[in-house]
Design a protein around this motif. Structure first.
Motif, PDB file in Angstrom:
ATOM      1  N   ASP A   5      42.466  30.594  45.745  1.00  0.00           N
ATOM      2  CA  ASP A   5      41.882  31.075  44.485  1.00  0.00           C
ATOM      3  C   ASP A   5      40.374  30.847  44.461  1.00  0.00           C
ATOM      4  OD1 ASP A   5      44.345  31.946  43.535  1.00  0.00           O
ATOM      5  OD2 ASP A   5      44.698  30.138  42.340  1.00  0.00           O
ATOM      6  N   ARG A  12      34.843  37.473  45.453  1.00  0.00           N
ATOM      7  CA  ARG A  12      34.643  38.447  44.371  1.00  0.00           C
ATOM      8  C   ARG A  12      33.197  38.399  43.896  1.00  0.00           C
ATOM      9  NH1 ARG A  12      37.921  36.601  40.169  1.00  0.00           N
ATOM     10  NH2 ARG A  12      36.111  35.323  39.704  1.00  0.00           N
ATOM     11  N   GLU A  24      36.254  43.724  38.049  1.00  0.00           N
ATOM     12  CA  GLU A  24      37.625  44.218  37.859  1.00  0.00           C
ATOM     13  C   GLU A  24      38.113  45.041  39.048  1.00  0.00           C
ATOM     14  OE1 GLU A  24      35.149  45.106  35.341  1.00  0.00           O
ATOM     15  OE2 GLU A  24      35.528  43.107  34.539  1.00  0.00           O
ATOM     16  N   GLN A  25      37.185  45.625  39.802  1.00  0.00           N
ATOM     17  CA  GLN A  25      37.553  46.412  40.986  1.00  0.00           C
ATOM     18  C   GLN A  25      38.050  45.523  42.116  1.00  0.00           C
ATOM     19  OE1 GLN A  25      33.526  48.453  41.220  1.00  0.00           O
ATOM     20  NE2 GLN A  25      34.834  49.974  42.175  1.00  0.00           N
ATOM     21  N   THR A  27      40.224  43.166  43.583  1.00  0.00           N
ATOM     22  CA  THR A  27      41.532  42.524  43.511  1.00  0.00           C
ATOM     23  C   THR A  27      41.972  42.205  44.933  1.00  0.00           C
ATOM     24  OG1 THR A  27      42.770  44.601  43.724  1.00  0.00           O
ATOM     25  CG2 THR A  27      42.137  43.909  41.477  1.00  0.00           C
ATOM     26  N   LEU A  28      42.980  41.367  45.072  1.00  0.00           N
ATOM     27  CA  LEU A  28      43.478  41.039  46.413  1.00  0.00           C
ATOM     28  C   LEU A  28      43.984  42.263  47.153  1.00  0.00           C
ATOM     29  CD1 LEU A  28      45.300  37.675  45.663  1.00  0.00           C
ATOM     30  CD2 LEU A  28      43.177  37.991  46.952  1.00  0.00           C
ATOM     31  N   GLU A  29      44.472  43.257  46.408  1.00  0.00           N
ATOM     32  CA  GLU A  29      45.037  44.458  47.021  1.00  0.00           C
ATOM     33  C   GLU A  29      43.991  45.526  47.325  1.00  0.00           C
ATOM     34  OE1 GLU A  29      46.135  43.293  43.927  1.00  0.00           O
ATOM     35  OE2 GLU A  29      47.657  42.035  44.853  1.00  0.00           O
ATOM     36  N   ALA A  30      42.778  45.369  46.799  1.00  0.00           N
ATOM     37  CA  ALA A  30      41.744  46.392  46.966  1.00  0.00           C
ATOM     38  C   ALA A  30      41.374  46.556  48.434  1.00  0.00           C
ATOM     39  CB  ALA A  30      40.509  46.030  46.150  1.00  0.00           C
ATOM     40  N   THR A  68      41.881  44.582  53.424  1.00  0.00           N
ATOM     41  CA  THR A  68      41.873  44.352  51.985  1.00  0.00           C
ATOM     42  C   THR A  68      41.100  43.082  51.643  1.00  0.00           C
ATOM     43  OG1 THR A  68      43.875  43.010  51.943  1.00  0.00           O
ATOM     44  CG2 THR A  68      44.168  45.424  51.779  1.00  0.00           C
TER      45      THR A  68
END
Length: 84
Positions: A5, A12, A24-25, A27-30, A68
């Motif tokens: 974290d 980030r 907000e863009q 994310t872990l999946e981005a 990612t």
């Protein structure tokens, strides 16, 4: 030792600062290339920035399979937890 974290928050913040992304863009999946439009030159800048933040040497080869944000978090976690 930093948690995943903590590393995600660090990453980030770096992505927001370096590439003017909205938090907000990120994310872990981005996907770095498709979702965040990070190109290979940007990736090198990111690696340099992460080296400065972590104080650890990060080889570009460690990022070849990274796709990612979550992949970057795992790679940085691995680097930070390596014995010197």
């Amino acid at each position: 030792m930093q948690t995943r974290d903590d590393i995600f928050a660090l990453l980030r913040d770096a992505l927001v600062e370096l590439f003017e992304l909205d938090a907000e863009q990120v994310t872990l999946e981005a996907n770095l290339y498709e979702d965040l439009e990070i190109d290979s030159i940007d990736a090198i800048d990111l690696i340099d920035h992460l080296k400065q933040l972590t104080g650890k040497k990060i080889a570009a080869e460690q990022f070849k399979a990274v796709r990612t944000v979550g992949d970057v978090v795992e790679a940085i976690t691995s680097v930070i937890n390596q014995a010197d």
